[in-house]
Design an enzyme around this catalytic site. Structure first.
Site, PDB file in Angstrom:
ATOM      1  N   HIS A   1       1.183  -1.034   0.177  1.00 50.06           N
ATOM      2  CA  HIS A   1      -0.030   0.111  -0.052  1.00 50.06           C
ATOM      3  C   HIS A   1       1.077   1.150   0.028  1.00 50.06           C
ATOM      4  CE1 HIS A   1      -2.504  -2.925   2.441  1.00 50.06           C
ATOM      5  NE2 HIS A   1      -3.322  -2.436   1.316  1.00 50.06           N
TER       6      HIS A   1
ATOM      7  N   GLU B   1      -9.294 -13.222  -2.214  1.00 50.15           N
ATOM      8  CA  GLU B   1      -8.008 -14.120  -0.618  1.00 50.15           C
ATOM      9  C   GLU B   1      -9.675 -14.929   0.446  1.00 50.15           C
ATOM     10  OE1 GLU B   1      -6.635 -10.622   1.924  1.00 50.15           O
ATOM     11  OE2 GLU B   1      -7.359 -11.337   3.947  1.00 50.15           O
TER      12      GLU B   1
ATOM     13  N   HIS C   1     -11.437 -14.182   3.483  1.00 53.58           N
ATOM     14  CA  HIS C   1     -12.349 -12.855   3.084  1.00 53.58           C
ATOM     15  C   HIS C   1     -13.765 -14.177   2.923  1.00 53.58           C
ATOM     16  CE1 HIS C   1      -9.717  -9.278   2.167  1.00 53.58           C
ATOM     17  NE2 HIS C   1      -9.546  -9.785   3.856  1.00 53.58           N
TER      18      HIS C   1
ATOM     19  N   ASP D   1      -1.041 -12.475   1.599  1.00 50.47           N
ATOM     20  CA  ASP D   1      -1.666 -11.215   2.477  1.00 50.47           C
ATOM     21  C   ASP D   1      -1.911 -11.902   3.942  1.00 50.47           C
ATOM     22  OD1 ASP D   1      -2.470  -9.538   4.272  1.00 50.47           O
ATOM     23  OD2 ASP D   1      -4.444  -9.174   2.410  1.00 50.47           O
TER      24      ASP D   1
HETATM   25  C1  XUL Z   1      -7.635  -6.576   4.248  1.00 53.57           C
HETATM   26  C2  XUL Z   1      -6.643  -7.428   3.395  1.00 53.57           C
HETATM   27  C3  XUL Z   1      -6.133  -5.981   2.641  1.00 53.57           C
HETATM   28  C4  XUL Z   1      -5.927  -5.999   0.857  1.00 53.57           C
HETATM   29  C5  XUL Z   1      -4.907  -4.864   0.308  1.00 53.57           C
HETATM   30  O1  XUL Z   1      -8.685  -7.764   4.686  1.00 53.57           O
HETATM   31  O2  XUL Z   1      -6.630  -8.387   2.927  1.00 53.57           O
HETATM   32  O3  XUL Z   1      -4.375  -6.256   3.036  1.00 53.57           O
HETATM   33  O4  XUL Z   1      -5.400  -7.170   0.617  1.00 53.57           O
HETATM   34  O5  XUL Z   1      -5.840  -3.312   0.810  1.00 53.57           O
HETATM   35 CO    CO Z   2      -5.810  -8.896   1.166  1.00 56.68          CO
END
Ligand code: XUL
Ligand code: CO
Length: 475
Positions: A141, A307, A310, A378
């Site tokens: 980021h 992800e 997620h 991540d």
């Molecule tokens: C948050 C997440 C972030 C994104 C990038 O849950 O996964 O780190 O991957 O903003």
């Molecule tokens: Co992420």
């Protein structure tokens, strides 16, 4: 008595001072690594060798047991199937702090400041880490890698300074898998960024994404990610959901236009997540995001970054969301992590479950790989893991898990019995009438006539236990 009180006050003061003493330059415990100007000299990870493949019988924690970068599996090198990436924010900015506790990680190169010098030193640590791990990609980021300034101009110039160093350290091999803008930490983003109720915030987010896209392009990044951290709502009582979604679509349209304007050919990726930090995030899961893209005519401009943690937060398996993305031609990248089955939030753990990794790799193989996307870790160390070496062990373990998943998935595909089980299950459609149905040429009257002729259909077993047995035998 007065003397005793003074002594007590003094000792309290000393404790306070020690607890708050923040070294300005290189920390004292590794002082010999610092030059006179406070710049780090020598290795950040002394004693950690370049990580090599030693095979499954190795007991060396600092070696790959399953990931053999150059080995060819199903016609492609492992490194090209897996395209691993290190996430700067977890590995170099993760402190171990949680809502109940202070940071637990004090990496030797950190001086407790958020200065440009510190940002540059961290960047050097990042590249030594990548080189030792043998990973050619990293993700960031904007705000992880360089500190905010007082104005947008100052913030952008801080970023430029650190990015110039990153460009130099990348050499000709290492590139960002993707870059992104952090649109969730700063208080200005409390109502969202592109979906904020404040126009000024929408504009600020646009300026931030513009700059983040420029630096990702400059560094040779292959993708750019939009994760809607606060693009959602806490209550519909104060929210115009329709208007917010329209704004989000306009924002993404403008991002597409700017990407084309600067000649950035990387893929734009949306990363679904159902909640955390907001109660409801608009990009809930792959299917919701797909519908959003379709409604606003953005299909073709975006792919998805799935992800795993997620996906499980949204009530699916990672495999489900990968397949939803894949069958719609949208599987672009994977944020490789996993959650904890007993914990209901985004724990961002390194994936260690071989079964889950095998299912993930089945999707990736069916997708023909992920390039120009890849696997971004991540993922973070647990709060209680505090050795520098743990950063290596966690990545090695995550890489080996996915490498093992790849080997297993290849075994299943080469064996073919699982595919045969699925083929047989739908074989009633491999008939003349099945062909007509699938071609949209079978109307209800025609089907009713067939039912009158055939009577009750014979319904076969789903063979789920057999499917599970075949799957398990490959692990
Ligand atoms: C948050 C997440 C972030 C994104 C990038 O849950 O996964 O780190 O991957 O903003
Ligand atoms: Co992420």
């Amino acid at each position: 008595m007065a003397g005793r009180i003074l002594l007590l006050l003094l000792s309290v003061n000393v404790v306070f001072f020690i607890a708050n003493a923040v070294p300005e330059t290189c920390p004292a415990d590794l002082g010999e690594k610092c030059g006179e100007d406070g710049e780090w000299e020598g290795e950040f990870f002394p004693g950690i060798p370049k990580i090599k493949y030693e095979g499954p019988s190795s007991k060396n924690p600092l070696a790959y047991k399953w990931y053999n970068a150059e080995e060819v599996i199903l016609g492609k090198k492992m490194k090209d199937w897996l395209r691993f990436s290190v996430a700067f924010w977890h590995t170099f900015r993760g402190t171990g702090a949680d809502p109940f506790g202070a940071p637990t990680k004090y990496w030797p190169w950190e001086d407790g400041t958020n200065s440009i010098d510190m940002a540059k030193r961290r960047m050097r640590a990042n590249f030594e880490f990548l080189n030792k791990l043998g990973v050619d990609r990293w993700c960031f980021h904007d705000r992880d890698i360089a500190p905010d300034g007082k104005t947008l101009q100052e913030t952008n110039s801080n970023l430029d300074e650190v990015v110039a160093l990153a460009k130099e350290l990348q050499g000709d091999k290492i590139r960002p898998l993707w870059g992104t803008a952090q649109l969730f930490l700063h208080p200005r983003y409390m109502h969202g960024a592109a979906t904020s109720s404040e126009l000024g915030v929408y504009a600020f987010a646009a300026a931030q994404v513009k700059k983040a896209m420029e630096v990702t392009h400059y560094l040779g990044g292959e993708n750019y990610v939009f994760w809607g951290g606060r693009e959602g709502y806490q209550t519909l009582l104060n929210t115009d959901m329709e208007r917010e979604l329209d704004h989000l679509a306009k924002f993404l349209e403008a991002a597409v236009a700017y990407k084309k304007k600067i000649g950035f050919n990387g893929t734009l990726l949306i990363e679904p997540k159902p909640q955390e930090p907001t109660k409801h995030q608009y990009d809930w899961d792959a299917a919701t995001t797909l519908n959003f893209l379709r409604k606003y005519g953005l299909l073709g401009e975006f792919k998805l970054n799935i992800e795993c943690n997620h996906a499980t937060l949204s009530g699916h398996s990672c495999h489900h969301d990968l397949e939803t993305a894949r069958i719609n031609g949208l599987l672009g990248n994977i944020d490789a992590n996993t959650g904890d089955p007993q914990v209901g939030w985004d724990t961002d753990q390194f994936m260690t479950d071989i079964g889950e990794a095998t299912m993930v790799m089945l999707s990736v193989i069916k997708n023909g790989g992920l390039a120009p996307g890849g696997f971004n870790f991540d993922a973070k160390l647990r709060r209680e893991s505090t050795d520098v070496e743990d950063l290596f062990i966690a990545h090695i373990s995550g890489m080996d898990t996915l490498a093992r998943g790849l080997r297993n998935a290849a075994k299943l595909i080469e064996d073919g019995s699982l595919a045969e089980l699925v083929r047989k299950r739908y074989s009633s459609f491999d008939t003349e009438l099945g062909g007509q149905i699938e071609a949209g040429k079978a109307d209800f009257e025609m089907l009713e006539k067939k039912v009158m002729e055939w009577g009750e259909p014979k319904v076969a077993s789903a063979k789920q236990e057999l499917a599970e047995m075949i799957f398990q035998s490959a692990l």
